[in-house]
Design an enzyme around this catalytic site. Structure first.
Site, PDB file in Angstrom:
ATOM      1  N   CYS A 125       0.723  -1.255   0.042  1.00 29.96           N
ATOM      2  CA  CYS A 125      -0.052   0.008   0.013  1.00 29.96           C
ATOM      3  C   CYS A 125       0.767   1.295  -0.164  1.00 29.96           C
ATOM      4  O   CYS A 125       1.951   1.109   0.033  1.00 29.96           O
ATOM      5  CB  CYS A 125      -1.006  -0.189   1.311  1.00 29.96           C
ATOM      6  SG  CYS A 125      -2.280   1.249   1.142  1.00 29.96           S
ATOM      7  N   LYS A 200     -12.341  -5.011   2.498  1.00 23.72           N
ATOM      8  CA  LYS A 200     -11.899  -4.469   3.535  1.00 23.72           C
ATOM      9  C   LYS A 200     -12.682  -3.305   4.148  1.00 23.72           C
ATOM     10  O   LYS A 200     -12.975  -2.383   2.891  1.00 23.72           O
ATOM     11  CB  LYS A 200     -10.469  -3.745   3.178  1.00 23.72           C
ATOM     12  CG  LYS A 200      -9.610  -2.959   4.187  1.00 23.72           C
ATOM     13  CD  LYS A 200      -8.374  -2.455   3.670  1.00 23.72           C
ATOM     14  CE  LYS A 200      -7.679  -1.635   4.806  1.00 23.72           C
ATOM     15  NZ  LYS A 200      -6.299  -1.048   4.240  1.00 23.72           N
ATOM     16  N   LYS A 252     -11.443  -7.770   6.467  1.00 25.27           N
ATOM     17  CA  LYS A 252     -10.718  -6.983   7.664  1.00 25.27           C
ATOM     18  C   LYS A 252     -11.641  -5.640   7.847  1.00 25.27           C
ATOM     19  O   LYS A 252     -12.306  -5.296   6.749  1.00 25.27           O
ATOM     20  CB  LYS A 252      -9.410  -6.336   7.043  1.00 25.27           C
ATOM     21  CG  LYS A 252      -8.774  -5.477   7.987  1.00 25.27           C
ATOM     22  CD  LYS A 252      -7.307  -4.858   7.165  1.00 25.27           C
ATOM     23  CE  LYS A 252      -6.810  -3.773   8.337  1.00 25.27           C
ATOM     24  NZ  LYS A 252      -5.653  -3.169   7.706  1.00 25.27           N
ATOM     25  N   SER A 278      -6.114  -3.391  14.858  1.00 21.55           N
ATOM     26  CA  SER A 278      -5.467  -2.640  15.935  1.00 21.55           C
ATOM     27  C   SER A 278      -6.654  -2.440  16.919  1.00 21.55           C
ATOM     28  O   SER A 278      -6.595  -2.647  18.433  1.00 21.55           O
ATOM     29  CB  SER A 278      -4.994  -1.397  15.531  1.00 21.55           C
ATOM     30  OG  SER A 278      -5.928  -0.417  14.867  1.00 21.55           O
TER      31      SER A 278
END
Length: 328
Positions: A125, A200, A252, A278
């Site tokens: 990315c 995502k 995700k 996270s």
């Protein structure tokens, strides 16, 4: 005396729960250290690890400590790492990622040299390498899909040339898998698989990650990451990446999207990954620090839920710790 056969089924589910040995014998889903992929953050121009306040226990490592971290994970049974660079050479397009001597390429070479049998995966990315923090080339306050794809083709070839075992594009640009596959094949890297961040979501669970990569990002990624409300589109995104040649699909974040994970599993035979992001990690840590949950029990239960929903592999900041828990 009441005949209990009149008030309950003749078959008793509890018979197979009576002892630890019986429960182990009929357990349907199991975790193993080799299920985990460990994310590792590496920062340029630091000499000691930098703690990430929002993610207790996770740090940004200096380059000279990456090798020992890879080796330590291998000894715990981890067989794959996912590398994230925190660059000090940011610009508008993330050009350091297509430099053979840039941070991304150096990380890959270091990790492979440290443990040649480790599967070294490169997160592909631009958000950690751009001064604006977006995932590609910004035009008119939005990421230009096609310009970003051209740069991504250069990036993945550099990663393969450095020795990456797997490419993991995370930018959610339309058509990225087909063009990445073409770039790798044209450069002679037909054998390198692609693990796509295929589904995502534009999620609020990513907050601590921005601390982890020291991101300068402001704004939102709603125009290219998925709306959390859309389950049918989530399946379509992953099936499109499969059609373009993705070797592994991914969902995700994880815990809030178990339905999506199971739905993709039901419609695809490709290996399926999930990313425990996270915010998920930070919530478990915060709950444990507040004394309201058992960290080990909750962390392992959440990881087990991913496998039960259909994931073959789990990217998690708990990877190293969970590997230890499972082998104690």
């Amino acid at each position: 005396m009441t005949d209990t056969r009149l008030i309950g089924p003749e078959f008793r589910f509890r018979r197979l729960r009576r002892t630890p040995a019986l429960r182990e014998m009929v357990r349907e889903t199991r975790l193993h250290p080799s299920d985990f992929i460990r994310p590792i953050f590496v920062e340029e121009n630091i000499q000691e690890p930098v703690a990430i306040a929002s993610m207790p226990g996770v740090v940004r490592y200096p380059e000279n400590q990456l090798a020992e971290q890879v080796q330590a994970s291998w000894k715990k049974g981890i067989r794959a790492v996912l590398l994230f660079g925190v660059s000090s050479h940011k610009d508008a397009v993330g050009a350091d990622t297509w430099n053979d001597e840039g941070l991304m390429a150096r990380m890959i070479r270091t990790a492979k040299a440290a443990q040649p049998d480790m599967c070294v995966i490169c997160d592909n990315c631009f958000c950690e390498y751009t001064d604006h923090g977006h995932c590609g080339v910004v035009c008119n306050d939005d990421v230009d899909n096609d310009q970003t794809l051209l740069n991504l083709q250069k990036q993945v070839v550099v990663a393969a040339r450095a020795g990456a075992d797997m490419i993991a594009p995370s930018g959610m640009q339309d058509g990225m898998i087909g063009l990445i596959r073409a770039a790798l094949d044209d450069a002679g890297y037909e054998q390198i698989p692609v693990m796509s961040y295929s589904t995502k979501f534009a999620s609020a669970f990513y907050g601590p990650f921005r601390d982890a990569v020291d991101s300068t990002f402001k704004g939102s990624r709603n125009t290219y990451q998925m709306d959390p409300a859309n389950a049918r589109e989530a399946l379509a995104e992953s099936l499109q990446d499969e059609a373009e040649g993705a070797d592994i699909l991914m969902v995700k974040p994880g815990i809030a999207y178990l339905d999506v994970l199971a739905h993709i599993r039901a419609h695809s035979s490709r290996p399926l990954a999930v990313y425990q992001v996270s915010g998920e990690y930070a919530m478990i840590k915060a709950g444990a620090q507040a004394g309201v949950i058992d960290e080990r029990a909750v962390a392992l239960e959440s990881l087990l839920a991913f496998k039960r929903a259909g994931a073959d592999m789990i990217i998690s900041y708990y990877a190293d710790q969970a590997a230890v828990w499972l082998t104690e």
